[in-house]
Design a protein around this motif. Structure first.
Motif, PDB file in Angstrom:
ATOM      1  N   GLU A  12       0.816  -1.206   0.000  1.00 41.10           N
ATOM      2  CA  GLU A  12       0.000   0.000   0.000  1.00 41.10           C
ATOM      3  C   GLU A  12       0.851   1.257   0.000  1.00 41.10           C
ATOM      4  OE1 GLU A  12      -3.014  -0.002   3.013  1.00 41.10           O
ATOM      5  OE2 GLU A  12      -3.161  -2.181   2.921  1.00 41.10           O
ATOM      6  N   LYS A  13       0.402   2.241  -0.756  1.00 42.10           N
ATOM      7  CA  LYS A  13       1.060   3.542  -0.765  1.00 42.10           C
ATOM      8  C   LYS A  13       0.510   4.347   0.402  1.00 42.10           C
ATOM      9  CE  LYS A  13       1.575   7.722  -3.456  1.00 42.10           C
ATOM     10  NZ  LYS A  13       1.099   8.499  -4.575  1.00 42.10           N
ATOM     11  N   SER A  14       1.393   4.902   1.207  1.00 41.35           N
ATOM     12  CA  SER A  14       0.932   5.682   2.347  1.00 41.35           C
ATOM     13  C   SER A  14       0.669   7.125   1.918  1.00 41.35           C
ATOM     14  CB  SER A  14       1.949   5.634   3.487  1.00 41.35           C
ATOM     15  OG  SER A  14       3.166   6.194   3.078  1.00 41.35           O
ATOM     16  N   GLU A  15      -0.348   7.706   2.493  1.00 35.19           N
ATOM     17  CA  GLU A  15      -0.711   9.102   2.220  1.00 35.19           C
ATOM     18  C   GLU A  15       0.332  10.001   2.884  1.00 35.19           C
ATOM     19  OE1 GLU A  15      -3.167  12.316   0.943  1.00 35.19           O
ATOM     20  OE2 GLU A  15      -3.165  10.214   0.395  1.00 35.19           O
ATOM     21  N   PRO A  16       0.911  10.946   2.143  1.00 36.78           N
ATOM     22  CA  PRO A  16       1.896  11.839   2.758  1.00 36.78           C
ATOM     23  C   PRO A  16       1.242  12.751   3.788  1.00 36.78           C
ATOM     24  CG  PRO A  16       1.364  12.573   0.549  1.00 36.78           C
ATOM     25  CD  PRO A  16       0.664  11.257   0.750  1.00 36.78           C
ATOM     26  N   GLU A  17       1.991  13.128   4.781  1.00 39.75           N
ATOM     27  CA  GLU A  17       1.502  14.056   5.792  1.00 39.75           C
ATOM     28  C   GLU A  17       1.361  15.441   5.168  1.00 39.75           C
ATOM     29  OE1 GLU A  17       0.624  13.744   9.115  1.00 39.75           O
ATOM     30  OE2 GLU A  17       0.683  11.601   8.655  1.00 39.75           O
ATOM     31  N   PRO A  18       0.213  16.097   5.363  1.00 40.27           N
ATOM     32  CA  PRO A  18       0.043  17.436   4.788  1.00 40.27           C
ATOM     33  C   PRO A  18       0.840  18.485   5.566  1.00 40.27           C
ATOM     34  CG  PRO A  18      -1.885  16.855   6.073  1.00 40.27           C
ATOM     35  CD  PRO A  18      -0.993  15.641   6.059  1.00 40.27           C
ATOM     36  N   VAL A  19       1.237  19.515   4.852  1.00 43.02           N
ATOM     37  CA  VAL A  19       1.903  20.668   5.445  1.00 43.02           C
ATOM     38  C   VAL A  19       0.922  21.826   5.319  1.00 43.02           C
ATOM     39  CG1 VAL A  19       3.824  22.293   5.190  1.00 43.02           C
ATOM     40  CG2 VAL A  19       4.194  19.841   4.808  1.00 43.02           C
ATOM     41  N   SER A  20       0.573  22.451   6.429  1.00 41.13           N
ATOM     42  CA  SER A  20      -0.341  23.597   6.408  1.00 41.13           C
ATOM     43  C   SER A  20       0.429  24.859   6.061  1.00 41.13           C
ATOM     44  CB  SER A  20      -1.010  23.769   7.773  1.00 41.13           C
ATOM     45  OG  SER A  20      -1.832  22.654   8.040  1.00 41.13           O
ATOM     46  N   TYR A  21      -0.171  25.651   5.154  1.00 41.81           N
ATOM     47  CA  TYR A  21       0.476  26.892   4.734  1.00 41.81           C
ATOM     48  C   TYR A  21      -0.592  27.875   4.279  1.00 41.81           C
ATOM     49  CZ  TYR A  21       3.629  30.085   2.272  1.00 41.81           C
ATOM     50  OH  TYR A  21       4.315  31.197   1.856  1.00 41.81           O
ATOM     51  N   ARG A  22      -0.739  28.969   5.005  1.00 41.67           N
ATOM     52  CA  ARG A  22      -1.643  30.066   4.654  1.00 41.67           C
ATOM     53  C   ARG A  22      -3.075  29.600   4.366  1.00 41.67           C
ATOM     54  NH1 ARG A  22       1.196  34.231   0.756  1.00 41.67           N
ATOM     55  NH2 ARG A  22      -0.074  35.652   1.945  1.00 41.67           N
ATOM     56  N   GLY A  23      -3.562  28.636   5.142  1.00 35.28           N
ATOM     57  CA  GLY A  23      -4.922  28.133   4.980  1.00 35.28           C
ATOM     58  C   GLY A  23      -5.060  27.006   3.963  1.00 35.28           C
ATOM     59  N   PHE A  24      -3.966  26.619   3.334  1.00 33.00           N
ATOM     60  CA  PHE A  24      -3.949  25.532   2.359  1.00 33.00           C
ATOM     61  C   PHE A  24      -3.274  24.325   2.999  1.00 33.00           C
ATOM     62  CE2 PHE A  24      -4.032  29.417  -0.048  1.00 33.00           C
ATOM     63  CZ  PHE A  24      -4.756  29.147  -1.201  1.00 33.00           C
ATOM     64  N   GLU A  25      -3.521  23.150   2.448  1.00 41.26           N
ATOM     65  CA  GLU A  25      -2.782  21.954   2.832  1.00 41.26           C
ATOM     66  C   GLU A  25      -1.988  21.489   1.621  1.00 41.26           C
ATOM     67  OE1 GLU A  25      -5.974  19.428   4.330  1.00 41.26           O
ATOM     68  OE2 GLU A  25      -4.971  19.542   6.269  1.00 41.26           O
ATOM     69  N   ILE A  26      -0.716  21.209   1.841  1.00 36.41           N
ATOM     70  CA  ILE A  26       0.181  20.756   0.782  1.00 36.41           C
ATOM     71  C   ILE A  26       0.544  19.301   1.059  1.00 36.41           C
ATOM     72  CG2 ILE A  26       2.430  21.073  -0.307  1.00 36.41           C
ATOM     73  CD1 ILE A  26       2.293  24.025   0.731  1.00 36.41           C
ATOM     74  N   PHE A  27       0.341  18.447   0.053  1.00 30.23           N
ATOM     75  CA  PHE A  27       0.697  17.038   0.145  1.00 30.23           C
ATOM     76  C   PHE A  27       1.820  16.775  -0.863  1.00 30.23           C
ATOM     77  CE2 PHE A  27      -3.652  17.391   1.472  1.00 30.23           C
ATOM     78  CZ  PHE A  27      -3.789  16.478   2.502  1.00 30.23           C
ATOM     79  N   PRO A  28       3.035  16.433  -0.411  1.00 29.16           N
ATOM     80  CA  PRO A  28       4.125  16.144  -1.342  1.00 29.16           C
ATOM     81  C   PRO A  28       3.966  14.739  -1.928  1.00 29.16           C
ATOM     82  CG  PRO A  28       4.903  15.953   0.905  1.00 29.16           C
ATOM     83  CD  PRO A  28       3.481  16.404   0.978  1.00 29.16           C
ATOM     84  N   ASP A  29       3.169  14.622  -3.000  1.00 32.98           N
ATOM     85  CA  ASP A  29       2.904  13.342  -3.670  1.00 32.98           C
ATOM     86  C   ASP A  29       3.943  13.127  -4.765  1.00 32.98           C
ATOM     87  OD1 ASP A  29       0.579  12.837  -2.241  1.00 32.98           O
ATOM     88  OD2 ASP A  29      -0.716  13.783  -3.723  1.00 32.98           O
ATOM     89  N   LEU A  30       5.081  12.604  -4.412  1.00 32.08           N
ATOM     90  CA  LEU A  30       6.135  12.422  -5.407  1.00 32.08           C
ATOM     91  C   LEU A  30       5.767  11.325  -6.399  1.00 32.08           C
ATOM     92  CD1 LEU A  30       9.220  12.603  -3.071  1.00 32.08           C
ATOM     93  CD2 LEU A  30       8.168  14.429  -4.388  1.00 32.08           C
ATOM     94  N   MET A  31       6.314  11.430  -7.599  1.00 33.69           N
ATOM     95  CA  MET A  31       6.071  10.438  -8.637  1.00 33.69           C
ATOM     96  C   MET A  31       7.355   9.648  -8.856  1.00 33.69           C
ATOM     97  SD  MET A  31       4.977  11.076 -12.614  1.00 33.69           S
ATOM     98  CE  MET A  31       3.585  12.081 -12.151  1.00 33.69           C
ATOM     99  N   PRO A  32       7.387   8.362  -8.436  1.00 35.18           N
ATOM    100  CA  PRO A  32       8.582   7.558  -8.677  1.00 35.18           C
ATOM    101  C   PRO A  32       8.836   7.424 -10.174  1.00 35.18           C
ATOM    102  CG  PRO A  32       7.096   6.447  -7.155  1.00 35.18           C
ATOM    103  CD  PRO A  32       6.357   7.617  -7.725  1.00 35.18           C
TER     104      PRO A  32
END
Length: 89
Positions: A12-32
């Motif tokens: 299973e691929k794990s969901e990346p932890e979001p980073v909160s920034y200025r009211g947005f959530e950023i998910f670093p979903d890298l592409m192997p």
């Protein structure tokens, strides 16, 4: 998880932890890609009760997951700073 799954990236691929920034959530979903990682980040925000999503993908490729995640977050922050909520238009 089996040894083969660990070696060859199965399971299973794990969901990346979001980073909160200025009211947005950023998910670093890298592409192997070929043993490296292409810059890809998902930006999300709830506006008027609706969850909005924007994907940032770039040609940049990194040797390690940590490098890719750092640059993905930085690029997403730059997009947020430049465009704000307009990224969802």
């Amino acid at each position: 998880m089996s040894l083969f799954s660990k070696i060859f990236g199965g399971g299973e691929k794990s969901e990346p932890e979001p980073v909160s920034y200025r009211g947005f959530e950023i998910f670093p979903d890298l592409m192997p890609e070929g043993g490296k990682y292409r810059l890809l980040a998902r930006i999300e925000k709830t506006i008027g009760g609706n969850r909005k999503t924007h994907t940032v993908i770039r040609a940049d490729v990194f040797e390690t997951r940590d490098q890719g995640e750092s640059f993905s977050i930085a690029k997403a922050k730059q997009v947020i700073d430049e465009q704000g909520n307009r990224i969802f238009d």
